[in-house]
Write a protein that holds these residues in place. Sequence first.
Motif, PDB file in Angstrom:
ATOM      1  N   LEU A 134       7.560  43.992  51.985  1.00  0.00           N
ATOM      2  CA  LEU A 134       7.733  42.548  51.910  1.00  0.00           C
ATOM      3  C   LEU A 134       6.385  41.841  51.824  1.00  0.00           C
ATOM      4  O   LEU A 134       6.304  40.717  51.337  1.00  0.00           O
ATOM      5  N   ASP A 135       5.320  42.521  52.259  1.00  0.00           N
ATOM      6  CA  ASP A 135       3.969  41.947  52.156  1.00  0.00           C
ATOM      7  C   ASP A 135       3.595  41.613  50.719  1.00  0.00           C
ATOM      8  O   ASP A 135       2.795  40.711  50.475  1.00  0.00           O
ATOM      9  N   PHE A 149       7.961  32.248  48.740  1.00  0.00           N
ATOM     10  CA  PHE A 149       9.372  32.595  48.644  1.00  0.00           C
ATOM     11  C   PHE A 149      10.170  32.078  49.829  1.00  0.00           C
ATOM     12  O   PHE A 149       9.726  32.107  50.969  1.00  0.00           O
ATOM     13  N   ILE A 150      11.375  31.613  49.489  1.00  0.00           N
ATOM     14  CA  ILE A 150      12.329  31.179  50.495  1.00  0.00           C
ATOM     15  C   ILE A 150      13.601  31.994  50.329  1.00  0.00           C
ATOM     16  O   ILE A 150      13.850  32.575  49.262  1.00  0.00           O
ATOM     17  N   ILE A 151      14.378  32.039  51.400  1.00  0.00           N
ATOM     18  CA  ILE A 151      15.730  32.602  51.334  1.00  0.00           C
ATOM     19  C   ILE A 151      16.658  31.594  52.005  1.00  0.00           C
ATOM     20  O   ILE A 151      16.230  30.816  52.851  1.00  0.00           O
ATOM     21  N   SER A 152      17.903  31.623  51.621  1.00  0.00           N
ATOM     22  CA  SER A 152      18.882  30.758  52.282  1.00  0.00           C
ATOM     23  C   SER A 152      19.417  31.477  53.515  1.00  0.00           C
ATOM     24  O   SER A 152      19.323  32.704  53.642  1.00  0.00           O
ATOM     25  N   ALA A 166       9.549  39.063  58.482  1.00  0.00           N
ATOM     26  CA  ALA A 166       8.952  38.334  57.354  1.00  0.00           C
ATOM     27  C   ALA A 166       9.159  36.834  57.500  1.00  0.00           C
ATOM     28  O   ALA A 166       8.297  36.043  57.106  1.00  0.00           O
ATOM     29  N   ILE A 167      10.264  36.435  58.073  1.00  0.00           N
ATOM     30  CA  ILE A 167      10.499  35.013  58.340  1.00  0.00           C
ATOM     31  C   ILE A 167       9.549  34.548  59.443  1.00  0.00           C
ATOM     32  O   ILE A 167       8.895  33.506  59.323  1.00  0.00           O
ATOM     33  N   VAL A 200       8.301  34.880  54.132  1.00  0.00           N
ATOM     34  CA  VAL A 200       9.374  34.104  53.507  1.00  0.00           C
ATOM     35  C   VAL A 200       9.804  33.029  54.496  1.00  0.00           C
ATOM     36  O   VAL A 200       9.621  33.166  55.705  1.00  0.00           O
ATOM     37  N   LYS A 201      10.361  31.981  53.964  1.00  0.00           N
ATOM     38  CA  LYS A 201      10.847  30.874  54.787  1.00  0.00           C
ATOM     39  C   LYS A 201      12.354  30.780  54.594  1.00  0.00           C
ATOM     40  O   LYS A 201      12.850  30.881  53.468  1.00  0.00           O
TER      41      LYS A 201
END
Length: 170
Positions: free
Chosen positions: A23-24, A34-37, A58-59, A64-65
Amino acid sequence: MDGKTEAILDTSVLINFAAIGRLDLLRSHSLCTFIISDHVRDEVKEHFEEQFDAVNAAITDGTVKEVTAVDPDELADFATLDAQRNLGTGECSAIAVAKHRSIPLAMDDRRARNRAAEFHSAIQLLSTESLMISLIHDGVLTVEQADEIKLDWETNHSFKLKFGSFAEKI
């Protein structure tokens, strides 16, 4: 955001990087953050338990956000897509977010990509493949390293790209 464009990840792309413990690489992308829902995160929890801790980490570390749809139009589009029952909830939410926030959508499933393009033709579609190519162009990965990742996906994670080497794509 360091001048980077925000892009939303569907579960498929997120899991490809999480499955190999990389994920890095998303944090290293030169053009996108990058975002995720929350629906994508829920899909990971439900279907990809082995990667759930990595996604949470990662969040937490900002790789990622996580976002939640709150705009009424975004929620209406999510509901419309979800009611058709031909896509997962993560795919539906990612498409709705991409449309309403005018951001790129990273998604691999061909049927879902086609549906996203039909639903809103202005959505810019990315994929695991295109992200890897960007990482090679940025010097984050060599072709050889990308090919090792490709082999890992194919051998251990049931994700296949339809070419022999990233050298063919550069």
